[in-house]
Motif scaffolding. Structure first.
Motif, PDB file in Angstrom:
ATOM      1  N   TYR A   1       3.723   1.840  -1.216  1.00 43.33           N
ATOM      2  CA  TYR A   1       4.294   2.171  -2.521  1.00 43.33           C
ATOM      3  C   TYR A   1       3.262   2.121  -3.634  1.00 43.33           C
ATOM      4  O   TYR A   1       3.599   2.181  -4.811  1.00 43.33           O
ATOM      5  N   ASN A   2       2.012   1.974  -3.250  1.00 43.07           N
ATOM      6  CA  ASN A   2       0.895   2.073  -4.193  1.00 43.07           C
ATOM      7  C   ASN A   2       1.025   1.108  -5.377  1.00 43.07           C
ATOM      8  O   ASN A   2       0.742   1.467  -6.510  1.00 43.07           O
TER       9      ASN A   2
ATOM     10  N   GLN B   1      -3.022  -6.182  -9.634  1.00 43.15           N
ATOM     11  CA  GLN B   1      -4.189  -6.760  -8.989  1.00 43.15           C
ATOM     12  C   GLN B   1      -3.791  -7.897  -8.051  1.00 43.15           C
ATOM     13  O   GLN B   1      -2.763  -8.531  -8.229  1.00 43.15           O
TER      14      GLN B   1
ATOM     15  N   MET C   1       6.908   0.240 -15.411  1.00 39.46           N
ATOM     16  CA  MET C   1       6.925   0.263 -13.936  1.00 39.46           C
ATOM     17  C   MET C   1       8.144   1.011 -13.412  1.00 39.46           C
ATOM     18  O   MET C   1       9.260   0.755 -13.850  1.00 39.46           O
TER      19      MET C   1
ATOM     20  N   LEU D   1      -8.334  -7.948  -8.563  1.00 41.85           N
ATOM     21  CA  LEU D   1      -8.896  -6.690  -8.089  1.00 41.85           C
ATOM     22  C   LEU D   1      -7.773  -5.687  -7.914  1.00 41.85           C
ATOM     23  O   LEU D   1      -6.794  -5.974  -7.226  1.00 41.85           O
ATOM     24  N   GLY D   2      -7.903  -4.532  -8.533  1.00 40.67           N
ATOM     25  CA  GLY D   2      -6.863  -3.513  -8.425  1.00 40.67           C
ATOM     26  C   GLY D   2      -6.728  -2.778  -9.750  1.00 40.67           C
ATOM     27  O   GLY D   2      -7.686  -2.672 -10.504  1.00 40.67           O
ATOM     28  N   GLY D   3      -5.518  -2.285 -10.038  1.00 40.14           N
ATOM     29  CA  GLY D   3      -5.300  -1.532 -11.266  1.00 40.14           C
ATOM     30  C   GLY D   3      -5.205  -2.441 -12.486  1.00 40.14           C
ATOM     31  O   GLY D   3      -5.267  -3.671 -12.366  1.00 40.14           O
ATOM     32  N   TYR D   4      -5.015  -1.819 -13.663  1.00 44.64           N
ATOM     33  CA  TYR D   4      -5.120  -2.585 -14.899  1.00 44.64           C
ATOM     34  C   TYR D   4      -3.890  -2.499 -15.798  1.00 44.64           C
ATOM     35  O   TYR D   4      -3.849  -3.115 -16.847  1.00 44.64           O
ATOM     36  N   LEU D   5      -2.923  -1.719 -15.371  1.00 44.38           N
ATOM     37  CA  LEU D   5      -1.787  -1.500 -16.262  1.00 44.38           C
ATOM     38  C   LEU D   5      -0.761  -2.632 -16.186  1.00 44.38           C
ATOM     39  O   LEU D   5      -0.023  -2.865 -17.135  1.00 44.38           O
ATOM     40  N   GLY D   6      -0.720  -3.338 -15.066  1.00 42.24           N
ATOM     41  CA  GLY D   6       0.240  -4.430 -14.888  1.00 42.24           C
ATOM     42  C   GLY D   6      -0.468  -5.750 -14.610  1.00 42.24           C
ATOM     43  O   GLY D   6      -1.678  -5.786 -14.445  1.00 42.24           O
TER      44      GLY D   6
ATOM     45  N   GLN E   1      -0.908  -1.179  -5.938  1.00 41.50           N
ATOM     46  CA  GLN E   1      -2.256  -1.510  -6.422  1.00 41.50           C
ATOM     47  C   GLN E   1      -2.747  -0.583  -7.525  1.00 41.50           C
ATOM     48  O   GLN E   1      -3.755  -0.861  -8.145  1.00 41.50           O
ATOM     49  N   SER E   2      -2.019   0.526  -7.779  1.00 37.75           N
ATOM     50  CA  SER E   2      -2.491   1.387  -8.867  1.00 37.75           C
ATOM     51  C   SER E   2      -2.301   0.704 -10.224  1.00 37.75           C
ATOM     52  O   SER E   2      -2.989   1.033 -11.179  1.00 37.75           O
TER      53      SER E   2
ATOM     54  N   GLN F   1       0.817  -1.215   0.000  1.00 36.37           N
ATOM     55  CA  GLN F   1       0.000   0.000   0.000  1.00 36.37           C
ATOM     56  C   GLN F   1       0.848   1.262   0.000  1.00 36.37           C
ATOM     57  O   GLN F   1       0.543   2.228  -0.685  1.00 36.37           O
TER      58      GLN F   1
END
Ligand code: HEM
Ligand code: HEM
Lengths: 140, 445
Positions: free
Chosen positions: A52-53, A59, A96, A63-68, A55-56, A50
């Motif tokens: 280092y964020n 997932q 990243m 559940l979470g971000g979509y770029l990675g 989750q942006s 969290q």
């Protein structure tokens, strides 16, 4: 007799509270494979995740971000694991950023990945569809 | 008679509008990373822009919902709003917003998705909401036989505070340690919180329709209450549809599945009422707030159709974790929530300024470019998502990076329609801003 919406309101609220507390109090069986220590360490690692964020972009259980990519099972996937994760975090990729984590933080993070990996698989190919439309995991 | 009271609806609307403008800039900026991977990643990259965008979008909705309720309270209880409480509530929001965006800017995180700031900053938001709740209850207890929208406002206000607090249970090691329960709670919170602000906004749209059509009986009808309770029931219990792949106990998933399916009733009702709604619409189409409500209704129809399918686990298997979900989140927050807030804002400003806003040619243009851009935006995300969904289930899938590269054409479409969407929304904002500063037109009677 007059219709009193407030009674309905209170009824639904009560149901909601009972349901909420039953969820707070009864952990699922998927947690049974973890010892108390493992859980405590994983919780620390989750805080690093969290802080280092991650989750942006990433997932956990889809559940979470979509770029990675999803990271639920990166700890045990073929050709990945501790060294790979460490290298990824420290050097980053095209997309990243590279992160400068302390040794304590990186170890905590690895504990988190190790523990979450033990709870199950997020690989959607390992699910089957029941006749009623529900999906069930086939295990890891 | 001169009214000395501050108009808090306008105060909160204008604050919300500033935040929305930020959300658009951050959204476009974040989307650049889809086209140029790693864009400004060492200075101000996606890692900061995504939380800035998502938080700004949520704050726009929450401040807009607050403004909408103040608009209603102002009318129902003229000159009775407690000024000190409302000003303090507003000041707490401003403190939170300034603090949160500064910390994002400096790369300080530590929270959960959508609320990625240090939990510290949640305090002013919680306090502001507590004051709002106090204000609301001290006014509405003066009235008997509440129309349905007052119940909806009450439900939304109470449940927002509850879910907001619940969203910080992870601060306690007892909750944090239970990794799976913790994730379950996180998505329980997200599901119910969306339901809460929807209660406030659907309530506002109900209130607005009452005011525009002058038909106040509707708000007391059994049917209206039945629909409210169906929505409320879903707010409390449908969130299981977020966690179909999480290893929870099966009853959680089944319960979410069954409850979600009850919303087919709403979908069928929309189709059933279609003709009557259309006839009403032709009467009021000149009316700008009404027009935005009609747009929201159209988006409810499209998004509900998609959402109901996504809530069937067998289909969710294909859409989960893909951009279909993003299409759903932005489709609903823009198409439904934002349209309703615009309707309320135009309603609030129109009274001040009737002729100025009625037949604005630019407003009409922006209205339509907004709808068309949003449709393209929504469809491009759905298409990208479906393609990724099939990739997720391929036996021998290629690398993640290659898959993302294959989606690039959809992302370019997403990016371009995002820019036209952003311009259209800004255009509408500009019209509202002009109304904010325009002198009230004196109506001779
Ligand atoms: C205005 C109304 C709504 C809004 C603003 C809204 C918003 C959202 C948001 C923000 C998410 C989280 C996306 C993520 O995981 O990153 C989501 C997920 C979801 N919503 Fe909604 N929603 C609305 C209505 C509905 C309704 C009525 C249903 C079902 C009948 C529904 C079904 C779902 C499902 C199934 C997901 C999970 C997707 C997944 O992760 O697989 N939503 N929604
Ligand atoms: C009223 C305006 C808008 C609202 C309310 C809004 C709302 C949201 C929400 C709720 C999310 C979280 C999605 C999720 O987790 O599933 C999101 C993500 C995002 N939005 Fe928007 N949005 C708006 C406009 C825009 C515009 C104009 C763009 C420009 C292209 C944009 C680009 C993005 C991007 C790139 C993401 C991140 C997706 C990811 O995680 O990869 N948004 N937005």
């Amino acid at each position: 007799m007059q219709f009193k919406p407030i009674y309905f309101f209170i009824l639904i609220c009560t149901g909601f509270l009972v349901y909420s507390f039953s969820i707070y109090m009864y952990p699922p069986t998927s947690m049974n494979g973890l010892t108390n220590d493992e859980m405590t360490n994983a919780a620390e690692g989750k805080m690093v995740f969290q802080k280092y964020n991650c989750q942006s972009c990433h997932q956990i259980y889809n559940l979470g971000g979509y770029l990675g990519p999803d990271l639920t099972n990166c700890y045990s996937q073929e050709g990945k694991g501790e060294l790979y994760i460490k290298a990824m975090v420290q050097s980053g990729t095209n997309q990243m950023p590279a992160f400068r984590l302390s040794e304590i933080e990186i170890n905590a993070l690895l504990q988190f990945f190790k523990a979450i990996d033990k709870t199950g698989s997020s690989d959607l190919r390992k699910f089957h569809i029941e006749p009623n439309g529900m999906i069930e995991s086939n295990g890891k | 008679m001169e009214n000395k009271q501050t108009n808090f609806a306008k105060l909160f609307f204008s604050t919300a509008m500033v935040v929305l403008f930020g959300a658009i800039i951050y959204g476009i900026w974040a989307a650049i990373s889809y086209i140029y991977p790693g864009f400004l990643k060492t200075q101000l990259g996606f890692i900061a822009l995504r939380p800035m965008h998502a938080s700004a979008a949520l704050f726009w909705i929450l401040l807009g919902a607050t403004a909408a309720v103040y608009e209603g309270l102002n009318y129902l209880f003229p000159n009775q709003i407690n000024q000190k409480i409302a000003w303090t509530q507003w000041a707490l929001w401003v403190i939170a917003i300034v603090g949160i965006f500064t910390s994002y800017f400096l790369g300080q995180f530590g929270g959960r998705e959508y609320w990625e700031f240090n939990p510290y900053w949640a305090l002013p938001i919680a306090l502001a909401w507590l004051l709002f709740m106090f204000q609301f209850f001290s006014l509405i207890r003066k009235k008997r036989n509440w129309p349905v929208y007052m119940y909806m406002w009450m439900t939304g206000i109470i449940f927002f505070l509850f879910t907001f607090a619940e969203g910080y249970l992870w601060l306690f090691p007892y909750f944090r340690k239970e990794l799976i329960t913790d994730l379950t709670i996180q998505w329980k919170v997200n599901g119910s919180m969306v339901g809460s602000w929807n209660q406030i906004l659907y309530g506002s749209s109900f209130y607005l329709m009452d005011r525009i059509t002058g038909n106040e009986k509707v708000g007391q009808s059994k049917l209206a209450f039945a629909m409210y309770f169906l929505g409320f029931f879903n707010l409390c219990f449908n969130w299981g549809h977020h966690v179909y792949t999480l290893p929870t106990e099966p009853y959680i998933r089944y319960f979410g599945y069954v409850v979600s399916m009850t919303e087919w009733i709403i979908f069928i009702k929309i189709i059933y009422d279609w003709k009557a709604d259309w006839q009403q619409a032709t009467i009021h189409l000149y009316n700008i707030p009404y027009r935005f409500i009609m747009a929201a209704n159209a988006w409810v129809f499209l998004n509900l159709f998609l959402a109901l399918f996504m809530s069937i686990p067998a289909i969710n298997l294909y859409t989960h974790g893909t951009h279909v979900t993003v299409a759903h989140s932005m489709g609903t927050t823009i198409g439904i929530n934002t349209m309703i807030i615009f309707a309320m804002a135009f309603f609030a400003y129109e009274k001040n300024n009737p002729r100025d806003l009625k037949e604005k040619i630019w407003l009409r243009r922006f209205f339509w470019t907004m709808q068309i851009s949003l449709l393209v935006f929504w469809l491009s995300l759905i298409s990208a998502g479906i393609q990724k969904g099939f990739w997720q289930l391929e036996a021998n899938k290629n690398a993640f990076g290659d898959m993302m590269l294959n989606l690039k054409p959809w992302f370019i479409l997403f990016f371009i329609s995002g820019i036209t969407l952003g311009i259209s929304i800004s255009g509408v904002l500009f019209q509202l801003l002009k109304a904010q500063f325009a002198k009230p037109i004196k109506t001779s009677n």
